[in-house]
Design a protein around this motif. Structure first.
Motif, mmCIF file in Angstrom:
data_model
loop_
_atom_site.group_PDB
_atom_site.id
_atom_site.type_symbol
_atom_site.label_atom_id
_atom_site.label_comp_id
_atom_site.label_asym_id
_atom_site.label_seq_id
_atom_site.Cartn_x
_atom_site.Cartn_y
_atom_site.Cartn_z
ATOM 1 N N SER A 108 -44.763 3.437 -2.452
ATOM 2 C CA SER A 108 -43.880 2.350 -2.882
ATOM 3 C C SER A 108 -44.639 1.035 -2.784
ATOM 4 O O SER A 108 -45.414 0.824 -1.849
ATOM 5 C CB SER A 108 -42.626 2.296 -2.003
ATOM 6 N N LEU A 109 -44.395 0.166 -3.746
ATOM 7 C CA LEU A 109 -45.023 -1.153 -3.764
ATOM 8 C C LEU A 109 -43.935 -2.206 -3.683
ATOM 9 O O LEU A 109 -43.071 -2.288 -4.562
ATOM 10 C CB LEU A 109 -45.839 -1.331 -5.049
ATOM 11 N N MET A 133 -56.512 13.099 -7.296
ATOM 12 C CA MET A 133 -55.111 13.254 -7.647
ATOM 13 C C MET A 133 -54.515 11.968 -8.228
ATOM 14 O O MET A 133 -54.944 10.858 -7.909
ATOM 15 C CB MET A 133 -54.296 13.666 -6.420
ATOM 16 N N HIS A 134 -53.496 12.146 -9.078
ATOM 17 C CA HIS A 134 -52.745 11.010 -9.601
ATOM 18 C C HIS A 134 -51.804 10.475 -8.521
ATOM 19 O O HIS A 134 -51.390 11.210 -7.619
ATOM 20 C CB HIS A 134 -51.912 11.416 -10.817
ATOM 21 N N THR A 135 -51.455 9.198 -8.639
ATOM 22 C CA THR A 135 -50.516 8.577 -7.688
ATOM 23 C C THR A 135 -49.352 7.944 -8.427
ATOM 24 O O THR A 135 -49.552 7.083 -9.289
ATOM 25 C CB THR A 135 -51.206 7.489 -6.846
ATOM 26 N N LEU A 136 -48.146 8.357 -8.087
ATOM 27 C CA LEU A 136 -46.945 7.712 -8.611
ATOM 28 C C LEU A 136 -46.610 6.535 -7.710
ATOM 29 O O LEU A 136 -46.420 6.699 -6.507
ATOM 30 C CB LEU A 136 -45.778 8.698 -8.653
ATOM 31 N N VAL A 137 -46.546 5.345 -8.296
ATOM 32 C CA VAL A 137 -46.224 4.124 -7.553
ATOM 33 C C VAL A 137 -44.824 3.666 -7.966
ATOM 34 O O VAL A 137 -44.586 3.347 -9.134
ATOM 35 C CB VAL A 137 -47.248 2.998 -7.841
ATOM 36 N N LEU A 138 -43.901 3.648 -7.008
ATOM 37 C CA LEU A 138 -42.536 3.208 -7.270
ATOM 38 C C LEU A 138 -42.446 1.709 -7.006
ATOM 39 O O LEU A 138 -42.807 1.245 -5.924
ATOM 40 C CB LEU A 138 -41.560 3.967 -6.364
ATOM 41 N N LEU A 139 -41.976 0.963 -7.978
ATOM 42 C CA LEU A 139 -41.964 -0.497 -7.879
ATOM 43 C C LEU A 139 -40.671 -0.993 -7.237
ATOM 44 O O LEU A 139 -39.594 -0.445 -7.447
ATOM 45 C CB LEU A 139 -42.147 -1.126 -9.261
ATOM 46 N N ASP A 140 -40.817 -2.061 -6.487
ATOM 47 C CA ASP A 140 -39.733 -2.602 -5.674
ATOM 48 C C ASP A 140 -38.580 -3.131 -6.513
ATOM 49 O O ASP A 140 -38.769 -3.638 -7.628
ATOM 50 C CB ASP A 140 -40.287 -3.728 -4.797
ATOM 51 N N ARG A 162 -33.498 -8.483 -8.508
ATOM 52 C CA ARG A 162 -34.853 -8.644 -9.025
ATOM 53 C C ARG A 162 -35.508 -7.273 -9.140
ATOM 54 O O ARG A 162 -35.318 -6.412 -8.285
ATOM 55 C CB ARG A 162 -35.715 -9.508 -8.086
ATOM 56 N N TYR A 163 -36.289 -7.108 -10.205
ATOM 57 C CA TYR A 163 -36.970 -5.844 -10.430
ATOM 58 C C TYR A 163 -38.453 -6.139 -10.674
ATOM 59 O O TYR A 163 -38.787 -6.946 -11.537
ATOM 60 C CB TYR A 163 -36.380 -5.118 -11.639
ATOM 61 N N MET A 164 -39.319 -5.482 -9.935
ATOM 62 C CA MET A 164 -40.750 -5.735 -10.098
ATOM 63 C C MET A 164 -41.216 -5.270 -11.474
ATOM 64 O O MET A 164 -40.924 -4.154 -11.904
ATOM 65 C CB MET A 164 -41.552 -5.018 -9.009
ATOM 66 N N SER A 165 -41.953 -6.143 -12.152
ATOM 67 C CA SER A 165 -42.497 -5.822 -13.465
ATOM 68 C C SER A 165 -43.860 -5.142 -13.319
ATOM 69 O O SER A 165 -44.496 -5.202 -12.262
ATOM 70 C CB SER A 165 -42.652 -7.096 -14.298
ATOM 71 N N ILE A 166 -44.299 -4.515 -14.388
ATOM 72 C CA ILE A 166 -45.614 -3.861 -14.371
ATOM 73 C C ILE A 166 -46.743 -4.878 -14.171
ATOM 74 O O ILE A 166 -47.617 -4.671 -13.307
ATOM 75 C CB ILE A 166 -45.828 -3.043 -15.656
ATOM 76 N N GLN A 225 -37.238 -2.194 -20.396
ATOM 77 C CA GLN A 225 -36.332 -2.650 -19.348
ATOM 78 C C GLN A 225 -36.577 -1.893 -18.050
ATOM 79 O O GLN A 225 -37.034 -0.755 -18.057
ATOM 80 C CB GLN A 225 -34.887 -2.443 -19.794
ATOM 81 N N PRO A 226 -36.268 -2.510 -16.897
ATOM 82 C CA PRO A 226 -36.398 -1.794 -15.624
ATOM 83 C C PRO A 226 -35.345 -0.680 -15.557
ATOM 84 O O PRO A 226 -34.380 -0.703 -16.311
ATOM 85 C CB PRO A 226 -36.126 -2.894 -14.583
ATOM 86 N N LEU A 227 -35.635 0.309 -14.734
ATOM 87 C CA LEU A 227 -36.574 0.352 -13.626
ATOM 88 C C LEU A 227 -37.943 0.827 -14.097
ATOM 89 O O LEU A 227 -38.053 1.666 -14.980
ATOM 90 C CB LEU A 227 -36.068 1.289 -12.548
ATOM 91 N N HIS A 228 -39.012 0.290 -13.438
ATOM 92 C CA HIS A 228 -40.378 0.629 -13.799
ATOM 93 C C HIS A 228 -41.074 1.419 -12.692
ATOM 94 O O HIS A 228 -40.780 1.248 -11.515
ATOM 95 C CB HIS A 228 -41.189 -0.644 -14.061
ATOM 96 N N SER A 229 -42.007 2.253 -13.124
ATOM 97 C CA SER A 229 -42.922 2.926 -12.205
ATOM 98 C C SER A 229 -44.314 2.881 -12.819
ATOM 99 O O SER A 229 -44.465 2.642 -14.023
ATOM 100 C CB SER A 229 -42.505 4.382 -11.956
ATOM 101 N N LEU A 230 -45.318 3.112 -11.992
ATOM 102 C CA LEU A 230 -46.701 3.053 -12.454
ATOM 103 C C LEU A 230 -47.461 4.252 -11.895
ATOM 104 O O LEU A 230 -47.297 4.600 -10.723
ATOM 105 C CB LEU A 230 -47.359 1.756 -11.974
ATOM 106 N N VAL A 231 -48.263 4.879 -12.740
ATOM 107 C CA VAL A 231 -49.087 5.997 -12.299
ATOM 108 C C VAL A 231 -50.553 5.578 -12.317
ATOM 109 O O VAL A 231 -51.064 5.109 -13.343
ATOM 110 C CB VAL A 231 -48.906 7.233 -13.200
ATOM 111 N N ILE A 232 -51.212 5.730 -11.165
ATOM 112 C CA ILE A 232 -52.659 5.534 -11.078
ATOM 113 C C ILE A 232 -53.309 6.880 -11.359
ATOM 114 O O ILE A 232 -53.075 7.856 -10.645
ATOM 115 C CB ILE A 232 -53.082 5.019 -9.687
ATOM 116 N N VAL A 233 -54.106 6.938 -12.407
ATOM 117 C CA VAL A 233 -54.670 8.209 -12.857
ATOM 118 C C VAL A 233 -55.827 8.632 -11.951
ATOM 119 O O VAL A 233 -56.716 7.834 -11.641
ATOM 120 C CB VAL A 233 -55.151 8.099 -14.322
#
Length: 268
Positions: A108-109, A133-140, A162-166, A225-233
Motif C-alpha cells: 500500500s502507498l 516478481m510483479h508488485t501490486l501497489v494499492l493507492l491511498d 481524496r484519492y491518490m492519482s497515478i 476515474q478512481p479507484l487506482h492501482s499500480l503494478v510494478i513489473v
C-alpha cells in the motif's frame, strides 16, 4: 449466523448468486465505515447468535485484515460464521495481462505529507524485484478523514474525500528511489501498469502502461476515474505478458524495447 458477503468490484450487480441467496436486498442497511468496523465490532455482532447478521464488503471479504479480525471475534463468541467470496483487485488485476502467479507481495502507498513519508513499501517491492516478481501497489484513499485541528478539538467534521492519482503515486515512488538508489524503481527503465475501476466494463475500466517516467508525465484524465492501482513489473516478465500489455502502452515502441533490452523478453 454472521455472514460476510463480498460485493465485488463495481456495484450491486456484481453480487454472486450465492450472495443473492442470502436475501439481504430489501433489508435495512446500515452504512459501516472502516472506523465502525474496526472499533464497534461488538455492536455489529450483537444478536448474531440469535438472528442472521450480514456485513457487506467491497471486493472480497478476505481482502482486508479487518474482516479476518471480526470473524475471529465472532468465533470467540461462539457465533456461527459464513464467508461468501467475490472478485477483488487482488485477482482482477490480471486484466492488465500479467499472470497472477508471477505476483509477489502486495503493498500500500499512502499520501506523503511534509513531515511523514513512510517508505517501508520500498523494501517489499525490492524483495519482489529480487525474485523477478510483479508488485501490486494499492493507492491511498482518504474518506471520512478529520483535519488535525478538528481531531484535536473533538469535532466530527470531515475533510472531502481524496484519492491518490497515478502521477502522484509515481512521484512518491521516484522520490524514495532517489533516496535509496538501488535502481529497482529507476524511472526510465522500470515498466509499470496503471489500472482504474477494473471490472467496471467498457468505457469505465482503464489500463495504461509505460515506464515510470512516461506515466509520471501523463495528465490525470488519461488514467480514468478512481479507484487506482499500480503494478510494478518484475524482471520475470514473459513475452506473452509484455505483448498483451503492449495494447495499453503510452508508447508501444518504448514498451517493447524496454521489455526486450531491460527485462530480457524474447519476442517471437
Amino acid at each position: 449466523m454472521f455472514y460476510i458477503i463480498g460485493l465485488g468490484l463495481c456495484d450491486e450487480k456484481d453480487i454472486t448468486v450465492r450472495g443473492l441467496e442470502e436475501e439481504f436486498y430489501g433489508k435495512e442497511l446500515i452504512l459501516a465505515d472502516r472506523d465502525m468496523v474496526e472499533t464497534e465490532s461488538d455492536d455489529i455482532l450483537r444478536n448474531a447468535d440469535k438472528e442472521d447478521v450480514s456485513l457487506l464488503v467491497v471486493g472480497d471479504p478476505f481482502g482486508a485484515t479487518t474482516h479476518t479480525d471480526i470473524i475471529l471475534r465472532a468465533r470467540a463468541l461462539k457465533i456461527p460464521t459464513r464467508v461468501i467470496h467475490n472478485a477483488s483487485i487482488m485477482n482482477a488485476v490480471g486484466a492488465c495481462g500479467l499472470q497472477l502467479y508471477n505476483f509477489g507481495q502486495t503493498v500500500s502507498l499512502v499520501f506523503f505529507t511534509d513531515t511523514w513519508k513512510p517508505d517501508s513499501f520500498y523494501d517489499r517491492i525490492k524483495e519482489n524485484a529480487d525474485l523477478g516478481m510483479h508488485t501490486l501497489v494499492l493507492l491511498d484513499i482518504k474518506v471520512k478523514e478529520q483535519s488535525e485541528e478538528n481531531l484535536a478539538r473533538g469535532r466530527k467534521i470531515y475533510e472531502p474525500p481524496r484519492y491518490m492519482s497515478i502521477p502522484q503515486a509515481v512521484s512518491q515512488l521516484i522520490e524514495i528511489e532517489e533516496q535509496r538508489q538501488t535502481g529497482i524503481l529507476s524511472p526510465e527503465t522500470t515498466l509499470a501498469i496503471a489500472v482504474s475501476r477494473v471490472g467496471g466494463g467498457e468505457g469505465n475500466e482503464r489500463i495504461v502502461c509505460g515506464t515510470l517516467a512516461e506515466l509520471s508525465t501523463q495528465p490525470n484524465q488519461v488514467f480514468g476515474q478512481p479507484l487506482h492501482s499500480l503494478v510494478i513489473v518484475g524482471k520475470r516478465l514473459h513475452h506473452l505478458e509484455a505483448e498483451y500489455a503492449e495494447t495499453f502502452a503510452v508508447n508501444p515502441k518504448t514498451w517493447r524495447e524496454t521489455a526486450k533490452t531491460v527485462y530480457g523478453c524474447d519476442f517471437e
